[in-house]
Scaffold this motif. Structure first.
Motif, PDB file in Angstrom:
ATOM      1  N   ILE A 144       0.837  -1.211   0.000  1.00 20.85           N
ATOM      2  CA  ILE A 144       0.000   0.000   0.000  1.00 20.85           C
ATOM      3  C   ILE A 144       0.867   1.255   0.000  1.00 20.85           C
ATOM      4  O   ILE A 144       0.646   2.183  -0.787  1.00 20.85           O
ATOM      5  CB  ILE A 144      -0.947  -0.005   1.221  1.00 20.85           C
ATOM      6  N   THR A 145       1.853   1.302   0.866  1.00 22.06           N
ATOM      7  CA  THR A 145       2.684   2.510   0.967  1.00 22.06           C
ATOM      8  C   THR A 145       3.605   2.665  -0.237  1.00 22.06           C
ATOM      9  O   THR A 145       3.896   3.784  -0.664  1.00 22.06           O
ATOM     10  CB  THR A 145       3.513   2.494   2.265  1.00 22.06           C
ATOM     11  N   ALA A 146       4.063   1.541  -0.806  1.00 22.36           N
ATOM     12  CA  ALA A 146       4.911   1.626  -1.992  1.00 22.36           C
ATOM     13  C   ALA A 146       4.140   2.225  -3.167  1.00 22.36           C
ATOM     14  O   ALA A 146       4.626   3.137  -3.846  1.00 22.36           O
ATOM     15  CB  ALA A 146       5.435   0.240  -2.364  1.00 22.36           C
ATOM     16  N   PHE A 147       2.921   1.733  -3.394  1.00 25.41           N
ATOM     17  CA  PHE A 147       2.136   2.203  -4.528  1.00 25.41           C
ATOM     18  C   PHE A 147       1.542   3.592  -4.303  1.00 25.41           C
ATOM     19  O   PHE A 147       1.323   4.330  -5.256  1.00 25.41           O
ATOM     20  CB  PHE A 147       1.010   1.212  -4.830  1.00 25.41           C
ATOM     21  N   SER A 148       1.258   3.938  -3.056  1.00 26.10           N
ATOM     22  CA  SER A 148       0.610   5.225  -2.775  1.00 26.10           C
ATOM     23  C   SER A 148       1.606   6.357  -2.544  1.00 26.10           C
ATOM     24  O   SER A 148       1.372   7.488  -2.975  1.00 26.10           O
ATOM     25  CB  SER A 148      -0.280   5.092  -1.533  1.00 26.10           C
ATOM     26  N   TYR A 149       2.710   6.042  -1.856  1.00 28.04           N
ATOM     27  CA  TYR A 149       3.633   7.103  -1.425  1.00 28.04           C
ATOM     28  C   TYR A 149       5.072   6.891  -1.881  1.00 28.04           C
ATOM     29  O   TYR A 149       5.928   7.738  -1.631  1.00 28.04           O
ATOM     30  CB  TYR A 149       3.614   7.216   0.099  1.00 28.04           C
ATOM     31  N   GLY A 150       5.368   5.763  -2.503  1.00 27.98           N
ATOM     32  CA  GLY A 150       6.743   5.495  -2.895  1.00 27.98           C
ATOM     33  C   GLY A 150       7.628   5.077  -1.741  1.00 27.98           C
ATOM     34  O   GLY A 150       8.855   5.133  -1.842  1.00 27.98           O
ATOM     35  N   THR A 151       7.043   4.644  -0.642  1.00 36.24           N
ATOM     36  CA  THR A 151       7.820   4.191   0.503  1.00 36.24           C
ATOM     37  C   THR A 151       8.571   2.911   0.141  1.00 36.24           C
ATOM     38  O   THR A 151       8.003   1.990  -0.440  1.00 36.24           O
ATOM     39  CB  THR A 151       6.902   3.905   1.710  1.00 36.24           C
ATOM     40  N   VAL A 152       9.835   2.837   0.477  1.00 32.40           N
ATOM     41  CA  VAL A 152      10.651   1.665   0.169  1.00 32.40           C
ATOM     42  C   VAL A 152      10.448   0.631   1.269  1.00 32.40           C
ATOM     43  O   VAL A 152      10.942   0.790   2.382  1.00 32.40           O
ATOM     44  CB  VAL A 152      12.143   2.033   0.037  1.00 32.40           C
ATOM     45  N   ALA A 153       9.703  -0.402   0.966  1.00 32.76           N
ATOM     46  CA  ALA A 153       9.401  -1.444   1.952  1.00 32.76           C
ATOM     47  C   ALA A 153       9.217  -2.764   1.225  1.00 32.76           C
ATOM     48  O   ALA A 153       8.752  -2.798   0.084  1.00 32.76           O
ATOM     49  CB  ALA A 153       8.141  -1.084   2.747  1.00 32.76           C
ATOM     50  N   ALA A 154       9.554  -3.855   1.886  1.00 26.59           N
ATOM     51  CA  ALA A 154       9.542  -5.179   1.255  1.00 26.59           C
ATOM     52  C   ALA A 154       8.181  -5.856   1.367  1.00 26.59           C
ATOM     53  O   ALA A 154       7.535  -5.799   2.411  1.00 26.59           O
ATOM     54  CB  ALA A 154      10.604  -6.066   1.903  1.00 26.59           C
ATOM     55  N   ILE A 155       7.779  -6.509   0.278  1.00 27.71           N
ATOM     56  CA  ILE A 155       6.581  -7.334   0.307  1.00 27.71           C
ATOM     57  C   ILE A 155       6.992  -8.810   0.281  1.00 27.71           C
ATOM     58  O   ILE A 155       8.091  -9.154  -0.164  1.00 27.71           O
ATOM     59  CB  ILE A 155       5.634  -7.044  -0.875  1.00 27.71           C
ATOM     60  N   LEU A 156       6.111  -9.667   0.770  1.00 26.10           N
ATOM     61  CA  LEU A 156       6.384 -11.101   0.738  1.00 26.10           C
ATOM     62  C   LEU A 156       5.055 -11.858   0.777  1.00 26.10           C
ATOM     63  O   LEU A 156       4.698 -12.452   1.784  1.00 26.10           O
ATOM     64  CB  LEU A 156       7.283 -11.516   1.910  1.00 26.10           C
ATOM     65  N   ASP A 157       4.330 -11.814  -0.344  1.00 31.05           N
ATOM     66  CA  ASP A 157       3.091 -12.580  -0.421  1.00 31.05           C
ATOM     67  C   ASP A 157       3.377 -13.928  -1.076  1.00 31.05           C
ATOM     68  O   ASP A 157       4.538 -14.291  -1.307  1.00 31.05           O
ATOM     69  CB  ASP A 157       2.022 -11.800  -1.186  1.00 31.05           C
ATOM     70  N   GLY A 158       2.340 -14.682  -1.384  1.00 29.87           N
ATOM     71  CA  GLY A 158       2.526 -16.009  -1.953  1.00 29.87           C
ATOM     72  C   GLY A 158       3.267 -16.007  -3.271  1.00 29.87           C
ATOM     73  O   GLY A 158       4.118 -16.872  -3.526  1.00 29.87           O
ATOM     74  N   ASN A 159       2.979 -15.030  -4.121  1.00 27.44           N
ATOM     75  CA  ASN A 159       3.668 -14.942  -5.404  1.00 27.44           C
ATOM     76  C   ASN A 159       5.159 -14.693  -5.225  1.00 27.44           C
ATOM     77  O   ASN A 159       5.994 -15.281  -5.908  1.00 27.44           O
ATOM     78  CB  ASN A 159       3.061 -13.826  -6.261  1.00 27.44           C
ATOM     79  N   VAL A 160       5.493 -13.802  -4.307  1.00 27.22           N
ATOM     80  CA  VAL A 160       6.893 -13.455  -4.081  1.00 27.22           C
ATOM     81  C   VAL A 160       7.653 -14.641  -3.488  1.00 27.22           C
ATOM     82  O   VAL A 160       8.793 -14.926  -3.868  1.00 27.22           O
ATOM     83  CB  VAL A 160       7.007 -12.227  -3.150  1.00 27.22           C
ATOM     84  N   LYS A 161       7.021 -15.341  -2.567  1.00 26.34           N
ATOM     85  CA  LYS A 161       7.664 -16.527  -1.982  1.00 26.34           C
ATOM     86  C   LYS A 161       7.983 -17.556  -3.059  1.00 26.34           C
ATOM     87  O   LYS A 161       9.042 -18.195  -3.033  1.00 26.34           O
ATOM     88  CB  LYS A 161       6.759 -17.133  -0.915  1.00 26.34           C
ATOM     89  N   ARG A 162       7.072 -17.720  -4.004  1.00 33.53           N
ATOM     90  CA  ARG A 162       7.294 -18.691  -5.078  1.00 33.53           C
ATOM     91  C   ARG A 162       8.464 -18.261  -5.964  1.00 33.53           C
ATOM     92  O   ARG A 162       9.317 -19.074  -6.330  1.00 33.53           O
ATOM     93  CB  ARG A 162       6.020 -18.850  -5.902  1.00 33.53           C
ATOM     94  N   VAL A 163       8.527 -16.977  -6.298  1.00 33.79           N
ATOM     95  CA  VAL A 163       9.627 -16.463  -7.114  1.00 33.79           C
ATOM     96  C   VAL A 163      10.959 -16.648  -6.393  1.00 33.79           C
ATOM     97  O   VAL A 163      11.934 -17.152  -6.973  1.00 33.79           O
ATOM     98  CB  VAL A 163       9.404 -14.975  -7.453  1.00 33.79           C
ATOM     99  N   PHE A 164      11.013 -16.260  -5.134  1.00 39.83           N
ATOM    100  CA  PHE A 164      12.260 -16.384  -4.376  1.00 39.83           C
ATOM    101  C   PHE A 164      12.687 -17.843  -4.242  1.00 39.83           C
ATOM    102  O   PHE A 164      13.862 -18.184  -4.381  1.00 39.83           O
ATOM    103  CB  PHE A 164      12.101 -15.762  -2.989  1.00 39.83           C
ATOM    104  N   ALA A 165      11.726 -18.716  -3.918  1.00 37.02           N
ATOM    105  CA  ALA A 165      12.059 -20.130  -3.726  1.00 37.02           C
ATOM    106  C   ALA A 165      12.689 -20.712  -4.982  1.00 37.02           C
ATOM    107  O   ALA A 165      13.657 -21.491  -4.902  1.00 37.02           O
ATOM    108  CB  ALA A 165      10.809 -20.911  -3.337  1.00 37.02           C
ATOM    109  N   ARG A 166      12.167 -20.342  -6.152  1.00 39.85           N
ATOM    110  CA  ARG A 166      12.685 -20.901  -7.400  1.00 39.85           C
ATOM    111  C   ARG A 166      13.965 -20.224  -7.867  1.00 39.85           C
ATOM    112  O   ARG A 166      14.949 -20.888  -8.189  1.00 39.85           O
ATOM    113  CB  ARG A 166      11.596 -20.815  -8.482  1.00 39.85           C
ATOM    114  N   VAL A 167      13.956 -18.903  -7.905  1.00 44.65           N
ATOM    115  CA  VAL A 167      15.133 -18.190  -8.414  1.00 44.65           C
ATOM    116  C   VAL A 167      16.358 -18.463  -7.553  1.00 44.65           C
ATOM    117  O   VAL A 167      17.460 -18.715  -8.064  1.00 44.65           O
ATOM    118  CB  VAL A 167      14.865 -16.676  -8.506  1.00 44.65           C
ATOM    119  N   PHE A 168      16.183 -18.458  -6.228  1.00 47.98           N
ATOM    120  CA  PHE A 168      17.324 -18.615  -5.321  1.00 47.98           C
ATOM    121  C   PHE A 168      17.464 -20.032  -4.759  1.00 47.98           C
ATOM    122  O   PHE A 168      18.352 -20.294  -3.947  1.00 47.98           O
ATOM    123  CB  PHE A 168      17.220 -17.605  -4.180  1.00 47.98           C
TER     124      PHE A 168
END
Length: 385
Positions: A144-168
């Motif tokens: 929410i803050t990244a898209f609304s205000y440009g706040t630099v903060a990390a997300i980690l939802d199901g999609n991101v976990k899948r990407v990280f698990a495979r890429v790394f």
């Protein structure tokens, strides 16, 4: 866009020093998103925090295609957080009906009220403050803050976990604390110094469109040349699936009270499954199923007594069991049709409604209840006219 944030807001979760830092990862992802990512979704047309928040809550565990009509309908009825906060919770629940995970709708309403009361209708740009509000977790607050205000903060939802698990090549069930902590560490270390919107959206887009749970489109992935899962032929194995657990089963005996062509619906308690929605009257709440499921016949006396509160009974029929699967359990609904010669005045008019069963498709009801009523209403044996 840059990573600038509103005055006084410190970028959250920004990495300082970490062995997991990898500037090339964010640069590659941002470039891919800007060229191939999704840009035409309804909530991407505005940076207004209210609209971003509404979309992020709806998108939790729900496909984009299912969310779009609900998102548009919510905005038509509640164009601002003030309008949503002022709405009766029953109306909000009815707008949400069919989207599932109804706790989200109750939290949505409570969150809107708190944003109005505590922040005068302005969503905080600090993820830590957002996390204190109902229904907003760490990853959602960051998005929410990244898209609304440009706040630099990390997300980690199901999609991101899948990407990280495979890429790394991260093994282990991502829902377990040790693995999740490892992924959060990497998520923070990979944050870019600029382009946070494209980076955050890129992680979501990559997981939703290419790095999918089944049949990933590896040939089109910008990380194919560095993906551990692809190199080792382990895309089907990663992320590691949740260890199997026996699913609980529950049962509920529900009354389908019918007077002529009308059916009685009762508003459910505000908490629990389908909280705040209209449904069929239930006998003594849901119960865990044992090996020997409780027979409806054994409860017929109690059923008749409960049904007689609403009118004079002419006949009772046990209908086929309806099975509905939730995330954590399977519900067996045992419907009992009760035909009434005459109906009594209701004690709590606000909690009960007589509605035309032939129009059940139009009502805001839990999915299995709506399907049951539509089926019953369509049966030739119930010729009302």
């Amino acid at each position: 866009m840059t990573s600038s944030t509103p005055d006084g807001v410190v970028p959250a979760n920004h990495p300082v020093d970490s062995d997991d830092s990898d500037p090339s990862f964010s640069a590659t992802l941002i470039a891919w998103q800007r060229q191939h990512g999704r840009h035409g979704l309804p909530w991407q047309q505005s940076r207004e925090a209210y609209r971003v928040w509404l979309s992020e809550i709806m998108l939790q565990q729900t496909q984009v295609s299912a969310v779009i009509p609900y998102y548009q309908r919510f905005l038509n009825s509640y164009p601002t957080v003030f309008a949503l906060a002022a709405a009766p919770v029953e109306d909000v629940m009815e707008h949400w009906s069919g989207l599932g995970y109804y706790t989200r709708a109750r939290n949505l309403h409570q969150c809107a009220k708190q944003v109005v009361e505590k922040y005068q209708g302005q969503f905080p740009a600090d993820p830590a403050l957002l996390q204190e509000l109902p229904g907003i977790g760490r990853s959602t607050a960051a998005a929410i803050t990244a898209f609304s205000y440009g706040t630099v903060a990390a997300i980690l939802d199901g999609n991101v976990k899948r990407v990280f698990a495979r890429v790394f090549g991260i093994a282990g069930y991502p829902g377990s604390k040790p693995v999740e902590d490892l992924m959060w560490k990497r998520a923070q270390a990979l944050l870019p110094s600029e382009g946070i919107e494209a980076y955050t959206q890129g992680l979501m887009d990559l997981g939703a469109t290419l790095c999918t749970r089944s049949k990933p489109r590896c040939q089109q992935c910008p990380f194919q040349n560095r993906c551990v899962a692809y190199a080792e032929g382990r895309a089907a194995e990663l992320p590691t699936r949740k260890p199997p657990k026996a699913q609980k089963e529950k049962q509920a005996v529900m009354l389908l009270l019918q007077h002529e062509h009308q059916i009685l619906l009762e508003r459910r308690p505000p908490t629990g499954i389908w909280g705040g929605l209209l449904s069929l009257p239930e006998l003594d709440g849901m119960q865990d199923c044992s090996d020997e499921r409780v027979s409806v016949d054994a409860q017929m006396v109690a059923l008749r007594q409960r049904a007689s509160q609403f009118g004079d009974i002419s006949a009772m029929h046990v209908l086929p069991v309806v099975i509905h699967a939730f995330t954590h359990f399977k519900l067996h609904i045992l419907p009992v049709q009760v035909l009434l010669d005459k109906r009594h005045a209701l004690v709590a008019e606000d909690d009960h409604r007589w509605l035309d069963i032939r129009q059940a498709e139009e009502y805001a009801l839990p999915a299995p209840i709506k399907n049951l009523l539509v089926s019953v209403g369509a049966q030739a044996s119930f010729a009302f006219d």
